[in-house]
Design a protein around this motif. Structure first.
Motif, short mmCIF file in Angstrom:
data_model
loop_
_atom_site.label_atom_id
_atom_site.label_comp_id
_atom_site.label_asym_id
_atom_site.label_seq_id
_atom_site.Cartn_x
_atom_site.Cartn_y
_atom_site.Cartn_z
N ARG A 52 0.84 -1.19 0.00
CA ARG A 52 0.00 0.00 0.00
C ARG A 52 0.88 1.24 0.00
O ARG A 52 1.99 1.24 0.55
CB ARG A 52 -0.93 -0.02 1.21
N HIS A 54 1.07 4.00 1.48
CA HIS A 54 1.56 4.63 2.70
C HIS A 54 2.09 3.63 3.72
O HIS A 54 2.06 3.87 4.92
CB HIS A 54 0.48 5.52 3.30
N ILE A 55 2.54 2.49 3.21
CA ILE A 55 3.25 1.51 4.03
C ILE A 55 4.71 1.50 3.58
O ILE A 55 5.00 1.56 2.38
CB ILE A 55 2.65 0.10 3.83
N GLN A 84 4.25 2.41 9.12
CA GLN A 84 3.50 3.44 8.41
C GLN A 84 4.48 4.42 7.80
O GLN A 84 5.41 4.87 8.48
CB GLN A 84 2.60 4.20 9.38
N ALA A 85 4.26 4.75 6.54
CA ALA A 85 5.07 5.82 5.95
C ALA A 85 4.63 7.15 6.56
O ALA A 85 3.50 7.30 7.00
CB ALA A 85 4.89 5.82 4.45
N SER A 87 4.32 9.76 4.88
CA SER A 87 3.45 10.44 3.92
C SER A 87 2.02 10.00 4.16
O SER A 87 1.76 8.93 4.68
CB SER A 87 3.87 10.08 2.49
N GLY A 88 1.12 10.84 3.74
CA GLY A 88 -0.29 10.45 3.74
C GLY A 88 -0.82 10.17 5.12
O GLY A 88 -0.33 10.65 6.12
N GLY B 57 -5.92 5.74 6.36
CA GLY B 57 -4.90 6.49 5.64
C GLY B 57 -3.71 5.65 5.22
O GLY B 57 -3.20 5.79 4.11
N HIS B 58 -3.27 4.79 6.10
CA HIS B 58 -2.10 3.98 5.78
C HIS B 58 -2.46 2.57 5.31
O HIS B 58 -1.78 2.00 4.47
CB HIS B 58 -1.20 3.85 7.01
N PHE B 59 -3.53 2.04 5.87
CA PHE B 59 -3.80 0.61 5.68
C PHE B 59 -4.88 0.33 4.65
O PHE B 59 -5.33 -0.80 4.52
CB PHE B 59 -4.15 -0.04 7.02
N GLY B 60 -5.30 1.37 3.93
CA GLY B 60 -6.18 1.17 2.80
C GLY B 60 -7.66 1.06 3.15
O GLY B 60 -8.06 1.20 4.31
#
Lengths: 89, 376
Positions: A52, A54-55, A84-85, A87-88, B57-60
């Motif tokens: 994903r 933002h991972i 977690q990145a 970003s986003g 936000g991160h995990f979809g």
């Protein structure tokens, strides 16, 4: 054996303790981890097994080099951190 | 009268409740998924099952189901795009050679959730970004893409309106015949099936897209209906809040007519239709196109009671100075009586009415940005 550690933020959504796997690439390691704990898969990759957006993954302290194929090599002592990145989100 | 109102917000699913008569204020009963974006909620009246679509936000994207009235939730499998589904980089190009590279389609967001017909227990429809329709016949435990719609050659021309990809946001299941399903896409027009998805017809004739070159403005396949609703007791009556204005159809979407001279603006996202009077509908206008805030900072609802020939501007109880609330496409709802409505805004305001919009009451809570509201 390589070890996979998931960000603590995931624990809010599901149980995902660290796992040890027998794998020589990041992709194979994730496949094994998801086979053992299927619920975590959709949180980390999409239906095409792409990380994903933002991972982010760290392998032995380095950012994952191959986000497309997840081909980064592992040693038996490798540690993968699924984070977690920044970003986003 | 409905007792609960579910508000999907940027920071969780807020359940509002009212325990007694209409004169009692709505209050926050509980919040599920606090801190997580919830973009849609659905309660299936056939079996009481609740569904919540999240977009972490991160995990979809996530889809969760509750079988115990929201006490506990479980993750469901997500609608997944098959491996052979692709999207062109330049979908609006007329020639195949000009469409550029293709990229694989993956689920970005669940943008519509509706139940199937009364005779289809367990059937749930989901609309998604990129624009596609999915069906589940087991309460969301498995999903299949409706390939007959995705594989239409016109689909390759769909494009995003505000989102990076086209999105399917409105699903209307005909109460007379559950095989008759109408869907609307931004930007891909209105499509209907009368055989449970075996075949599809684009039914956006009469819509106008001023954002396109003149020769393409009436192309049904490029239309940007922001939201489509169907009168449940007279299903041939449909209303659309379109990017270019308000459109109505009283012949089952065979032909659409534009409502003209709508003040203070014909632009907006949300629309609700009266459950028994197809001539009555409500809208929440905004300043077009990219501005998207109430005209002159005055937050109003517009209502027609004559099929769109005229519109009233409803202001009683709504802020009339320096209000910059925008109501998204799923954030206006009307209950089965036609008197009670609710709406939620991008700045976290929630207003309800018990007299069809004559007077509005603001919820005594400042909520996160609201994506959707639903009576249940």
């Amino acid at each position: 054996m390589p070890r996979i550690v998931f960000t603590n933020h995931l624990q809010r959504h599901l149980d995902c303790p660290p796992q040890t796997v027998e794998a020589t690439t990041v992709r194979a390691a994730l496949e094994q981890a998801f086979a053992a704990n299927g619920a975590v898969r959709d949180y980390i990759v999409d239906e095409r097994f792409r990380l994903r957006k933002h991972i982010t993954l760290f392998v032995d302290g380095r950012t994952l080099a191959d986000r497309e194929m997840l081909s980064d090599p592992l040693t038996p002592e490798s540690e993968i951190y699924v984070m977690q990145a920044l970003s986003g989100g | 009268m409905s007792e609960r109102l579910y508000v999907s917000t940027r920071k969780g699913l807020v359940t509002l409740a009212r325990t007694h008569a209409a004169e009692q204020p709505w209050r926050v009963e509980k919040i599920d998924f606090l801190g997580d974006p919830v973009n849609l909620f659905l309660r299936d009246p056939r079996d009481g099952t609740q569904y919540a679509a999240l977009n972490l936000g991160h995990f979809g994207p996530k889809l969760r189901r509750s079988d115990d009235d929201g006490q506990t939730w479980q993750d469901l499998p997500l609608p997944a795009y098959p491996e052979d589904t692709f999207i062109y980089a330049n979908p609006m190009a007329p020639a195949e050679s000009e469409k550029g590279k293709q990229h694989t389609a993956v689920l970005m967001e669940i943008w519509a959730l509706e139940t199937g017909g009364a005779n289809e227990p367990g059937t749930i429809w989901a609309g998604t970004i990129p624009g596609a329709l999915f069906r589940s016949d087991d309460r969301g435990s498995s999903w299949r893409m409706i390939r007959t719609l995705w594989d239409r050659p016109e689909r390759q021309h769909w494009f995003g309106g505000g989102k990076d990809e086209a999105g399917l946001h409105s699903i209307c299941v005909d109460p007379r015949d559950a095989k008759h399903v109408s869907v609307a896409l931004s930007c891909g027009g209105v499509w209907q099936t009368r055989d449970a998805g075996e075949t599809w017809t684009c039914t956006a004739a009469g819509m106008r897209a001023a954002y396109m070159p003149p020769e393409l403005q009436f192309d049904p396949n490029v239309q940007d209906p922001h939201r489509m609703v169907q009168c449940p007791t007279q299903p041939d009556a449909l209303w659309v809040q379109h990017h270019n204005g308000i459109f109505r159809s009283f012949d089952g979407a065979q032909q659409w007519e534009e409502c003209v001279d709508v003040q203070p603006s014909g632009f907006g996202f949300a629309v609700a239709v009266h459950p028994t009077d197809p001539l009555t509908a409500w809208f929440v206008p905004g300043k077009k196109d990219e501005f998207r805030y109430p005209v002159d900072g005055k937050f109003v609802v517009t209502r027609t009671r004559d099929g769109g020939r005229s519109f009233e501007t409803l202001t009683n109880g709504l802020p009339q100075s320096h209000a910059y609330d925008l109501v998204y496409r799923h954030a206006l709802d009307v209950d089965a009586t036609g008197n009670r409505l609710a709406m939620g805004s991008t700045t976290g305001g929630v207003w309800t009415t018990d007299d069809a919009g004559e007077t509005w009451t603001e919820l005594e809570a400042r909520l996160p940005p609201v994506y959707a509201v639903r009576f249940a």
